[in-house]
Motif scaffolding. Structure first.
Motif, PDB file in Angstrom:
ATOM      1  N   GLU A 130      20.425 -50.755 -31.526  1.00  0.00           N
ATOM      2  CA  GLU A 130      21.545 -50.125 -30.822  1.00  0.00           C
ATOM      3  C   GLU A 130      21.543 -50.432 -29.330  1.00  0.00           C
ATOM      4  OE1 GLU A 130      24.248 -48.338 -31.482  1.00  0.00           O
ATOM      5  OE2 GLU A 130      23.930 -48.643 -33.620  1.00  0.00           O
ATOM      6  N   LEU A 131      20.389 -50.850 -28.811  1.00  0.00           N
ATOM      7  CA  LEU A 131      20.257 -50.976 -27.363  1.00  0.00           C
ATOM      8  C   LEU A 131      21.189 -52.039 -26.780  1.00  0.00           C
ATOM      9  CD1 LEU A 131      18.886 -49.846 -24.920  1.00  0.00           C
ATOM     10  CD2 LEU A 131      16.955 -51.381 -25.301  1.00  0.00           C
ATOM     11  N   ASN A 132      21.317 -53.179 -27.435  1.00  0.00           N
ATOM     12  CA  ASN A 132      22.214 -54.212 -26.906  1.00  0.00           C
ATOM     13  C   ASN A 132      23.666 -53.772 -26.947  1.00  0.00           C
ATOM     14  OD1 ASN A 132      21.344 -56.546 -25.595  1.00  0.00           O
ATOM     15  ND2 ASN A 132      20.544 -57.427 -27.490  1.00  0.00           N
ATOM     16  N   HIS A 133      24.011 -52.956 -27.950  1.00  0.00           N
ATOM     17  CA  HIS A 133      25.370 -52.423 -28.020  1.00  0.00           C
ATOM     18  C   HIS A 133      25.631 -51.506 -26.820  1.00  0.00           C
ATOM     19  CE1 HIS A 133      29.043 -50.689 -29.557  1.00  0.00           C
ATOM     20  NE2 HIS A 133      28.503 -49.483 -29.558  1.00  0.00           N
ATOM     21  N   ILE A 134      24.639 -50.695 -26.468  1.00  0.00           N
ATOM     22  CA  ILE A 134      24.762 -49.793 -25.319  1.00  0.00           C
ATOM     23  C   ILE A 134      24.857 -50.604 -24.028  1.00  0.00           C
ATOM     24  CG2 ILE A 134      23.536 -48.064 -23.937  1.00  0.00           C
ATOM     25  CD1 ILE A 134      22.321 -47.073 -26.613  1.00  0.00           C
ATOM     26  N   LEU A 135      23.965 -51.576 -23.887  1.00  0.00           N
ATOM     27  CA  LEU A 135      23.949 -52.381 -22.660  1.00  0.00           C
ATOM     28  C   LEU A 135      25.232 -53.187 -22.490  1.00  0.00           C
ATOM     29  CD1 LEU A 135      20.242 -53.614 -22.764  1.00  0.00           C
ATOM     30  CD2 LEU A 135      21.236 -52.085 -21.076  1.00  0.00           C
ATOM     31  N   ALA A 136      25.811 -53.640 -23.594  1.00  0.00           N
ATOM     32  CA  ALA A 136      27.049 -54.426 -23.522  1.00  0.00           C
ATOM     33  C   ALA A 136      28.176 -53.619 -22.880  1.00  0.00           C
ATOM     34  CB  ALA A 136      27.455 -54.888 -24.927  1.00  0.00           C
ATOM     35  N   ASN A 137      28.161 -52.294 -23.078  1.00  0.00           N
ATOM     36  CA  ASN A 137      29.172 -51.436 -22.469  1.00  0.00           C
ATOM     37  C   ASN A 137      29.098 -51.479 -20.942  1.00  0.00           C
ATOM     38  OD1 ASN A 137      31.287 -49.369 -22.769  1.00  0.00           O
ATOM     39  ND2 ASN A 137      29.780 -47.973 -21.902  1.00  0.00           N
ATOM     40  N   TYR A 138      27.914 -51.842 -20.426  1.00  0.00           N
ATOM     41  CA  TYR A 138      27.715 -51.931 -18.979  1.00  0.00           C
ATOM     42  C   TYR A 138      27.574 -53.383 -18.524  1.00  0.00           C
ATOM     43  CZ  TYR A 138      27.000 -46.971 -19.572  1.00  0.00           C
ATOM     44  OH  TYR A 138      27.181 -45.638 -19.895  1.00  0.00           O
ATOM     45  N   HIS A 139      28.057 -54.314 -19.366  1.00  0.00           N
ATOM     46  CA  HIS A 139      28.074 -55.747 -19.056  1.00  0.00           C
ATOM     47  C   HIS A 139      26.663 -56.300 -18.886  1.00  0.00           C
ATOM     48  CE1 HIS A 139      32.255 -54.762 -18.482  1.00  0.00           C
ATOM     49  NE2 HIS A 139      31.939 -53.930 -17.505  1.00  0.00           N
ATOM     50  N   LEU A 140      25.740 -55.795 -19.700  1.00  0.00           N
ATOM     51  CA  LEU A 140      24.345 -56.230 -19.666  1.00  0.00           C
ATOM     52  C   LEU A 140      23.876 -56.579 -21.068  1.00  0.00           C
ATOM     53  CD1 LEU A 140      22.893 -53.359 -17.398  1.00  0.00           C
ATOM     54  CD2 LEU A 140      23.594 -55.645 -16.643  1.00  0.00           C
ATOM     55  N   SER A 141      22.723 -57.223 -21.169  1.00  0.00           N
ATOM     56  CA  SER A 141      22.070 -57.471 -22.456  1.00  0.00           C
ATOM     57  C   SER A 141      20.573 -57.574 -22.214  1.00  0.00           C
ATOM     58  CB  SER A 141      22.603 -58.766 -23.095  1.00  0.00           C
ATOM     59  OG  SER A 141      22.291 -59.882 -22.279  1.00  0.00           O
ATOM     60  N   TYR A 142      19.811 -57.580 -23.290  1.00  0.00           N
ATOM     61  CA  TYR A 142      18.367 -57.745 -23.122  1.00  0.00           C
ATOM     62  C   TYR A 142      17.812 -58.584 -24.262  1.00  0.00           C
ATOM     63  CZ  TYR A 142      16.511 -54.832 -26.914  1.00  0.00           C
ATOM     64  OH  TYR A 142      16.145 -54.346 -28.141  1.00  0.00           O
ATOM     65  N   SER A 143      16.705 -59.248 -23.980  1.00  0.00           N
ATOM     66  CA  SER A 143      15.964 -59.990 -24.989  1.00  0.00           C
ATOM     67  C   SER A 143      14.494 -59.917 -24.620  1.00  0.00           C
ATOM     68  CB  SER A 143      16.413 -61.451 -25.058  1.00  0.00           C
ATOM     69  OG  SER A 143      15.545 -62.174 -25.924  1.00  0.00           O
ATOM     70  N   LEU A 144      13.688 -59.360 -25.525  1.00  0.00           N
ATOM     71  CA  LEU A 144      12.270 -59.182 -25.234  1.00  0.00           C
ATOM     72  C   LEU A 144      11.504 -60.502 -25.325  1.00  0.00           C
ATOM     73  CD1 LEU A 144      11.655 -55.806 -27.099  1.00  0.00           C
ATOM     74  CD2 LEU A 144      12.095 -56.193 -24.676  1.00  0.00           C
ATOM     75  N   LYS A 145      12.195 -61.565 -25.721  1.00  0.00           N
ATOM     76  CA  LYS A 145      11.551 -62.877 -25.804  1.00  0.00           C
ATOM     77  C   LYS A 145      11.569 -63.590 -24.462  1.00  0.00           C
ATOM     78  CE  LYS A 145      12.857 -63.470 -30.667  1.00  0.00           C
ATOM     79  NZ  LYS A 145      13.650 -64.273 -31.636  1.00  0.00           N
ATOM     80  N   LYS A 146      12.326 -63.023 -23.499  1.00  0.00           N
ATOM     81  CA  LYS A 146      12.448 -63.647 -22.185  1.00  0.00           C
ATOM     82  C   LYS A 146      11.488 -63.001 -21.189  1.00  0.00           C
ATOM     83  CE  LYS A 146      16.676 -63.964 -20.776  1.00  0.00           C
ATOM     84  NZ  LYS A 146      18.067 -63.563 -20.502  1.00  0.00           N
TER      85      LYS A 146
END
Length: 507
Positions: A130-146
């Motif tokens: 769900e976290l990327n869906h939440i972050l997308a609302n704020y024009h953000l994303s995350y990837s723990l591989k980076k």
């Protein structure tokens, strides 16, 4: 938006506490609760057990479950807050713990996160979807591989973390604001140079400043800002004065020199210092507001003019400035941080029914005005797409002005106990509210007649008042019923007045 981090159990705990707190009963049977929540008895018992365990994390209520009687006894302390219970639940979620670890630079691996949250690796992976869906609302994303898990503009990351930590803000336990050095001197600085800010407003800015400090120390500088941020003008303090009066001592007190801080960093803080506040008429009485005549603020100027026409009011200069400044702040923030799903300061998502319930007469009227205004001001329509609380914010601003011009609810009081009793009742009513009320004689055709004996006077159909009967020595329940009656009469009067407004024709 962060409510999406809560799992089913956490949502059930909050729903249970909400129901019991609002219902305000000391005791419930399991059958009663099962019917309310549409759960089988064994499932309801499991939810009660979860709530009982939650007491250890938020000890502002007590719950005892009598298995033999199948009864729940619950009591709330005077310090209980539903919003605080929600925040404690939120801080225990896997998603929040990850976000917090990323902010503090404490994240190492999913395995470590699963140990920290007492969850299996599979559960952690599932809950983080769900976290990327939440972050997308704020024009953000995350990837723990980076190497740098969060992706997006730095000012958007700062804003997101500001909302996240402000939602759970507690003056006593806020680790973010507590990281500010010599906070007493800082508070005195604001009280001297920004007396229009409440203590909570100062804490809100310091929350953002502390987040900025952390990101600067972690080598995440702001390198880009939209033009509206870099050219922003605060209504009460010029840019360079803000840098000197506020930012210089703030950075110096936290072991940084203002000369080390880039222009975009300072401009972002200046912008946020402006748009995070609401300004009252008295705050702006000595402000130099000639900058509002700039072409870029023409939509706000036209909006105020159309409001005056539609609501048939002649705004004073102070009222115009109040509306103009706050419209500019709201629109500027909405443009920069536009999101599809807004939350309030407590993390509660937008519910249009609840927003309208807060302004049962004004909200639909302002909405109708808004729809007409967007014909000549199409940019407003785009703003509503970015901020679905926009009309609600307009209502909060306009209420301050409209109340001043509101027609009073008129009433006439009659009591067998005599003139002194009537005088006491009249004064108690007049002093019970800041809203307009006026006492009239029966012959002056009041909206409301209050009496402890039968009234038989004849009234025409158009002039028929609402007659409210109570005892000569009214009870607390009767006073409450009377206040509700006055509220209904006031709403009906306001609705009738608003219905006479002509929108498209008068614009």
């Amino acid at each position: 938006m962060l409510h999406a981090l809560l799992d089913t159990t956490e949502k059930q705990i909050f729903q249970f506490l909400s129901y019991c707190y609002e219902t305000n009963k000391p005791k419930y049977t399991i059958k009663e609760l099962s019917d309310v929540f549409n759960r089988r008895t064994n499932k309801m018992q499991s939810i009660v057990q979860q709530v009982e365990w939650f007491c250890a994390r938020y000890p502002q209520f007590t719950l005892i479950y009598d298995e033999q009687e199948k009864e729940v006894v619950i009591a709330f302390s005077p310090r209980f807050l539903l919003s605080q219970a929600y925040n404690v639940l939120l801080q225990g979620t896997v998603g929040f713990i990850l976000l917090d670890a990323l902010f503090h630079g404490d994240y190492h691996s999913l395995e470590q996160l699963s140990l920290k949250t007492f969850s299996s690796l599979r559960t952690v992976q599932r809950k983080l979807k769900e976290l990327n869906h939440i972050l997308a609302n704020y024009h953000l994303s995350y990837s723990l591989k980076k190497g740098d898990p969060l992706t997006g503009e730095e000012y958007a990351i700062r804003y997101f973390y500001h909302l996240t930590y402000w939602q759970i803000f507690d003056e006593k336990h806020s680790q973010v604001v507590a990281s500010i050095k010599d906070k007493e001197s800082v508070m005195a600085l604001f009280e001297t140079h920004a007396s229009y800010m409440r203590k909570i407003d100062i804490d809100k800015f310091l929350n953002l400043f502390a987040i900025s400090l952390q990101r600067i120390h972690q080598k995440h500088p702001i390198t880009f800002l939209p033009e509206e941020v870099s050219t922003f003008e605060h209504p009460l303090i010029e840019r360079n004065q803000f840098f000197e009066v506020f930012l210089k001592p703030l950075f110096n007190g936290n072991h940084l020199s203002l000369s080390e801080i880039s222009e975009p960093e300072c401009s972002f803080l200046y912008f946020m210092f402006g748009v995070m506040n609401t300004y009252l008429e008295e705050d702006l009485c000595e402000a130099e507001l000639s900058w509002l005549t700039q072409p870029k603020y023409q939509p706000e100027v036209l909006l105020v003019e159309q409001l005056a026409q539609c609501f048939r009011l002649r705004f004073t200069d102070a009222e115009k400035n109040y509306l103009l400044v706050n419209f500019v702040m709201i629109h500027s923030a909405s443009n920069l941080f536009g999101t599809r799903q807004k939350s309030d300061s407590f993390g509660k998502p937008t519910d249009k029914q609840e927003l309208q319930a807060a302004f049962p007469v004004l909200y639909p009227t302002v909405k109708r005005f808004f729809e007409e205004a967007t014909v000549s001001l199409p940019d407003l329509r785009a703003l509503l797409q970015k901020n679905d609380r926009l009309i609600f914010q307009y209502c909060m601003l306009l209420r301050v002005i409209f109340i001043k011009y509101e027609q009073p609810v008129t009433f006439s009081i009659h009591s067998k106990y005599g003139k002194t009793q009537e005088l006491w009742m009249k004064n108690r009513l007049l002093n019970a509210t800041h809203r307009a009320m006026a006492h009239l004689s029966l012959t002056q055709k009041p909206d409301l007649v209050i009496s402890d004996y039968p009234i038989h006077q004849e009234f025409s159909e158009e002039e028929q008042p609402y007659i409210f009967y109570w005892n000569g020595q009214p009870s607390a329940k009767e006073w409450k019923q009377l206040k509700q009656t006055i509220k209904q009469i006031r709403s009906a009067k306001n609705k009738a007045a608003f219905e006479k407004l002509v929108f498209a024709q008068s614009i």
